[in-house]
Design an enzyme around this catalytic site. Structure first.
Site: not given
Length: 356
Positions: A35, A253
């Protein structure tokens, strides 16, 4: 110039993993669960390496049709079944067994005009409470389905929520036994964890998924470290920049990481837009030029930073393994508060993929 980030898929490791998993359940047939585009590895890319499986279990029709068009003639099970009644004509055309978990699907089977009966996997809700009929309803539903001419062979199917725990299948197994009482039918219960660790749940069909790709269903690599299973996907890149920093310098950041001494930092061409987890904290393991080290600072969209202190020889162009043979995807996932499944499935389309 092409960015150096690339994912490689080791088809030999995939074949060997299938052999190992099959040996764990020698008396059962095996659905290779593929899947979500084979857990991010690519159904079209990997199916031939899994062709020794007895069948493929998928989620959607598009992938099932792809397998048929690629030449797979064996069984293909639709794990969530059909989503609309008009899809039954496609299941009929491509001969696809389907799970049945809702009353509307029974009605659709009654009304459909099919060339031949479809094999059905009747989904039992054994405690996960996602899809399936409650155990006390299974006998009634079974009889309803048996009376439909469009229904062929029937199998009971369920899914375990906690098979990675030693006692995790005790209550679900009790519920399944309640549902199956008096029914002479095949069963398919075992997911990856139950296939490895619960032989009492193997029955007729096992459904391994994540273990085929060399990651642990428990999220802990040490749980499968002695099985011989090998990671199939490796995510690699290179150092594209180096910073020699003084004490007290911030990295990335938000300035989440600050140096406490002189420190050499490598900048890697890989970020969250490539599928690397943005939430990976400083200290997440990484391999640079063959040496284990860690990330530092916040992961950016296209880059991340690593500590080059353990590998002073590493510079521009040094190879980096983000996860793979040496840096296990389970360890990166655990550091990031998630699971290997998510990282595999999150590999971005912009990352080139090569097969080995």
């Amino acid at each position: 110039m092409t960015r150096p980030v690339v994912a490689s898929i080791d088809l030999l490791a995939l074949r060997q993993n299938l052999q190992i998993v099959r040996r764990a359940a020698p008396g059962s047939r095996l659905w290779a669960v593929d899947k979500d585009n084979a857990y991010g590895h690519g159904v079209a890319r990997v199916w031939s390496a899994l062709s020794a499986a007895d069948g493929f279990a998928l989620l959607n029709l598009e992938e099932a049709i792809l397998l048929r068009e690629q030449g797979w003639k064996g069984p293909i099970l639709l794990l969530e079944g059909f989503f609309h009644a008009d899809e039954l004509a496609v299941l009929d055309q491509y001969r696809l067994p389907t799970s049945v978990h809702s009353n509307w699907q029974i009605k659709a089977l009654q009304q459909a005009k099919l060339r031949a009966p479809l094999d059905i996997y009747l989904k039992v809700n054994s405690g996960m409470n996602r899809l399936g009929f409650m155990p006390e309803r299974v006998h009634t539903v079974w009889q309803q389905l048996r009376a439909i001419s469009n229904v062929g062979e029937m199998t009971l199917m369920s899914h375990f929520a906690e098979a990675e725990n030693p006692q995790g299948i005790v209550e679900p197994m009790r519920r399944i036994e309640q549902a199956a009482e008096g029914l002479d039918c095949p069963r398919s219960l075992a997911n990856s964890a139950a296939t490895l660790w619960h032989p009492e749940a193997h029955f007729d069909w096992v459904r391994p998924g994540i273990v085929l790709y060399g990651a642990s269903p428990s999220g802990q690599w040490q749980d499968i470290a002695n099985t011989g299973l090998k990671p199939v996907m490796t995510l690699r890149s290179e150092i594209i920049g180096v910073q020699n920093l003084r004490p007290g310098e911030a990295i990335g950041y938000g300035g989440l990481y600050r140096t406490t001494q002189e420190q050499r930092i490598g900048i890697v061409a890989c970020g969250y837009a490539d599928g690397y987890p943005r939430v990976a904290p400083s200290g997440t393991p990484v391999l640079v030029d063959g040496v284990r080290t860690t990330t530092v600072g916040r992961v950016s969209m296209d880059m991340l930073a690593v500590d080059l202190t353990p590998c002073p020889q590493a510079g521009i162009g040094a190879p980096v393994e983000l996860w793979g043979k040496e840096i296990k995807i389970d360890d990166v996932a655990a550091s990031s508060g998630t699971v290997g499944y998510e990282l595999m499935c999150a590999l971005a389309p912009r990352v080139p993929v090569v097969t080995l």
